[in-house]
Each structure stands twice: as structure tokens, then as C-alpha cells.
Design a protein around this motif. Structure first.
Motif, PDB file in Angstrom:
ATOM      1  N   GLY A   4       0.838  -1.193   0.000  1.00  0.00           N
ATOM      2  CA  GLY A   4       0.000   0.000   0.000  1.00  0.00           C
ATOM      3  C   GLY A   4       0.872   1.241   0.000  1.00  0.00           C
ATOM      4  N   ALA A   5       0.341   2.333  -0.513  1.00  0.00           N
ATOM      5  CA  ALA A   5       1.111   3.577  -0.576  1.00  0.00           C
ATOM      6  C   ALA A   5       0.183   4.772  -0.467  1.00  0.00           C
ATOM      7  N   CYS A   6       0.741   5.877  -0.018  1.00  0.00           N
ATOM      8  CA  CYS A   6      -0.004   7.135   0.023  1.00  0.00           C
ATOM      9  C   CYS A   6       0.986   8.292  -0.053  1.00  0.00           C
ATOM     10  N   GLU A   7       0.495   9.425  -0.481  1.00  0.00           N
ATOM     11  CA  GLU A   7       1.337  10.619  -0.504  1.00  0.00           C
ATOM     12  C   GLU A   7       1.555  11.113   0.919  1.00  0.00           C
ATOM     13  N   LEU A   8       2.725  11.663   1.162  1.00  0.00           N
ATOM     14  CA  LEU A   8       3.028  12.218   2.476  1.00  0.00           C
ATOM     15  C   LEU A   8       2.362  13.582   2.613  1.00  0.00           C
ATOM     16  N   LYS A   9       1.591  13.748   3.674  1.00  0.00           N
ATOM     17  CA  LYS A   9       0.926  15.032   3.904  1.00  0.00           C
ATOM     18  C   LYS A   9       1.883  16.039   4.529  1.00  0.00           C
ATOM     19  N   CYS A  10       2.832  15.516   5.342  1.00  0.00           N
ATOM     20  CA  CYS A  10       3.724  16.401   6.097  1.00  0.00           C
ATOM     21  C   CYS A  10       4.872  15.548   6.641  1.00  0.00           C
ATOM     22  N   ASP A  11       5.651  16.113   7.564  1.00  0.00           N
ATOM     23  CA  ASP A  11       6.729  15.363   8.200  1.00  0.00           C
ATOM     24  C   ASP A  11       6.240  14.528   9.382  1.00  0.00           C
ATOM     25  N   ASP A  12       4.985  14.708   9.792  1.00  0.00           N
ATOM     26  CA  ASP A  12       4.466  14.052  10.983  1.00  0.00           C
ATOM     27  C   ASP A  12       4.054  12.608  10.682  1.00  0.00           C
ATOM     28  N   VAL A  13       4.679  11.668  11.382  1.00  0.00           N
ATOM     29  CA  VAL A  13       4.406  10.246  11.144  1.00  0.00           C
ATOM     30  C   VAL A  13       2.958   9.900  11.461  1.00  0.00           C
ATOM     31  N   SER A  14       2.407  10.485  12.516  1.00  0.00           N
ATOM     32  CA  SER A  14       1.023  10.173  12.900  1.00  0.00           C
ATOM     33  C   SER A  14       0.044  10.499  11.784  1.00  0.00           C
ATOM     34  N   GLU A  15       0.149  11.704  11.226  1.00  0.00           N
ATOM     35  CA  GLU A  15      -0.743  12.135  10.149  1.00  0.00           C
ATOM     36  C   GLU A  15      -0.599  11.232   8.928  1.00  0.00           C
ATOM     37  N   ASN A  16       0.630  10.913   8.574  1.00  0.00           N
ATOM     38  CA  ASN A  16       0.855  10.089   7.388  1.00  0.00           C
ATOM     39  C   ASN A  16       0.363   8.662   7.579  1.00  0.00           C
ATOM     40  N   LEU A  17       0.518   8.126   8.792  1.00  0.00           N
ATOM     41  CA  LEU A  17       0.057   6.761   9.050  1.00  0.00           C
ATOM     42  C   LEU A  17      -1.467   6.687   9.030  1.00  0.00           C
ATOM     43  N   MET A  18      -2.119   7.693   9.582  1.00  0.00           N
ATOM     44  CA  MET A  18      -3.583   7.720   9.533  1.00  0.00           C
ATOM     45  C   MET A  18      -4.072   7.771   8.093  1.00  0.00           C
TER      46      MET A  18
END
Length: 275
Positions: free
Chosen positions: A117-131
Motif C-alpha cells: 500500500g502507498a499514500c502521498e506524504l501530507k507532512c513530516d508528521d508520522v502520525s498524520e501520514n500513518l492515519m
């Protein structure tokens, strides 16, 4: 204090709860890779996420990896773990920030083929990207609070609280989970004050009663060995390896995860192919 992953089902067993303390895990990574503060926060967050995902694996051959790469290719980080809670990772120029890019997750639970699975990174924050990853790639509503706090080049606390809704979760329990996550907006501070066990006791003891709790102890451990590296170079063939040694003086293989170099001389190659 050892790293710890505590898992339980809460809110009528409709919500999966995970509480992690990964402070030692992050400090081991800092020691191995000589990370600066920004690199430690990024890699530490990913190591914590990987410890959580590894704790969700079912097969004895289960493994998971998470890789992030910045959009301009200037920075990257990669972590991997297995069902035994052996977590490892490395970062390249992570102190520069990710500046957009992609997160890729590969899960191999030992059945059929790995899930990618893959997604674009929203920011540097791991929590936001993992959600975002869970929402887009696995389509599982997941609330993630992961934190890494640094002081004087050392990680003073790292870990997280993660809730995942199970199929059929009622609206009432969705609301309860959402409200509960408000207590962990600054999860590093809460972990520093209570620890993983204290979080369970203070915030969730009424839900678990101390029962139905699964505890594991993830650790920073690479799965490389000289024997495995021998298996990697063996297909290159004896003649090519000896030619390389003649040109370079030795064959060297570097493991990024544990920052270890394996060196092979002509004598080593002769012995390897005589076995």
C-alpha cells in the motif's frame, strides 16, 4: 525500562487499542546511526509505527516494512520488523525533512502474496501520514498519536497510542474512541508522565479491568549475519568475486539497518566456495 507494546480490545470489544513505549528502541537507533534531532524524530516515529504494525502480524513468518521518500529524492527512511518484534531502520538525510513524497508499506503475513500500500506524504508528521495510509490503502478508520521527544541528543520519551475501529463499531463507540484520543494530542508528554502501563491504568482500566491484555517487548534487532551476507554474494560467482578483490582489495557489504560492514578476503571466498 524496556520497550513495551500493550494491546487490548475496548469499548464493547469494538475498538482495538495499542499503547507503546519505544524510548529504548529510538535511543538504540540514535546510537547506531548517529542521528541528529530531526532524523531521530522521523526515524523514531517510523520505528514506533513499525513496532505497532509488527505487533498486528499473525503468521510466524510475518514481516512488515515502511519506507518514506521525499518528493525531490533528497531524503528517505526505511524501517522493517517481524512478528518477533525485531525492529530496525535507517535514514538518509532525514534531517532535511521529507518535503512531500510517498509512504510505502509492505506487509507479508506469510499468506499468498505480500500486501503493498502507498499514500502521498501530507507532512513530516508520522502520525498524520500513518492515519492517511490506513484510510487510503487499508480503508480502516485509525487514530494515531505517535510522539518522540529529544533532549541533548537523546530520546527522553517515545511511543504512541493507536486506536483502530473494528467492523461493525457502533456510532457511540466511534465517538468514545474519538473523544478518548483527545487526551493524547501531546502523547509524548502523557507517556513521560504515566508510561505505557500508567496510560492503561489511568485512561482504560475501566474498559479492560486488567484482563484481555496482550503485552510484547519490541527491540531494535537486525536480522543480518555473516552467513546471510554469504548467501547474498554467493550468486555473484567465485571468479567475479576474486576479480573484485583483486581490484578493490576485498569484497565489502554494508548493512544499512545495523550500520555493519562485512568484509571478505580471497581466502574467505575460497573457503566459501569449497563448502
Amino acid at each position: 525500562m524496556a520497550n513495551k507494546l500493550i494491546k487490548s480490545l475496548i469499548y464493547d470489544k469494538q475498538v482495538s487499542l495499542s499503547v507503546l513505549d519505544t524510548t529504548e528502541l529510538v535511543n538504540r537507533a540514535i546510537e547506531i546511526h548517529n542521528l541528529d534531532e530531526k532524523g531521530a524524530i522521523l526515524l523514531g516515529g517510523l520505528l514506533t509505527a513499525c513496532a505497532y504494525m509488527s505487533g498486528c502480524l499473525k503468521s510466524e513468518k510475518g514481516a512488515v516494512s515502511i519506507t518514506v521518500k521525499s518528493g525531490d529524492g533528497s531524503a528517505s527512511a526505511s524501517v522493517s520488523g517481524d512478528i518477533n518484534g525485531h525492529i530496525r531502520g535507517y535514514a538518509d538525510n532525514a534531517g532535511n525533512g521529507l518535503k512531500g513524497g510517498v509512504m510505502t508499506v509492505i506487509k507479508d503475513d506469510g499468506f499468498f502474496r505480500p500486501f503493498v500500500g502507498a499514500c502521498e506524504l501530507k507532512c513530516d508528521d508520522v502520525s498524520e501520514n500513518l492515519m492517511q495510509y490506513f484510510h487510503i490503502s487499508e480503508q480502516i478508520p485509525t487514530a494515531v498519536a505517535i510522539g518522540v521527544e529529544m533532549q541533548g541528543g537523546k530520546c527522553v520519551v517515545a511511543g504512541g497510542v493507536i486506536m483502530q475501529l473494528l467492523p461493525g463499531t457502533s456510532q457511540e463507540n466511534m465517538d468514545r474512541a474519538e473523544n478518548a484520543m483527545q487526551d493524547f494530542v501531546n502523547v509524548a508528554q502523557v507517556l513521560k508522565e504515566y508510561g505505557a502501563d500508567g496510560i492503561m491504568d489511568k485512561f482504560f482500566i475501566g474498559e479492560t479491568g486488567g484482563k484481555g491484555i496482550y503485552i510484547s517487548f519490541p527491540e531494535y534487532k537486525c536480522n543480518c549475519s555473516r552467513k546471510k551476507i554469504e548467501g547474498v554474494i554467493l550468486p555473484l560467482g567465485k571468479s567475479d568475486l576474486l576479480k573484485l578483490i583483486e581490484e578493490e582489495g576485498k569484497v565489502s557489504v554494508h548493512c544499512h539497518y545495523c550500520n555493519t560492514d562485512y568484509h571478505f578476503t580471497a581466502k574467505d571466498i575460497e573457503e566459501l566456495f569449497s563448502e
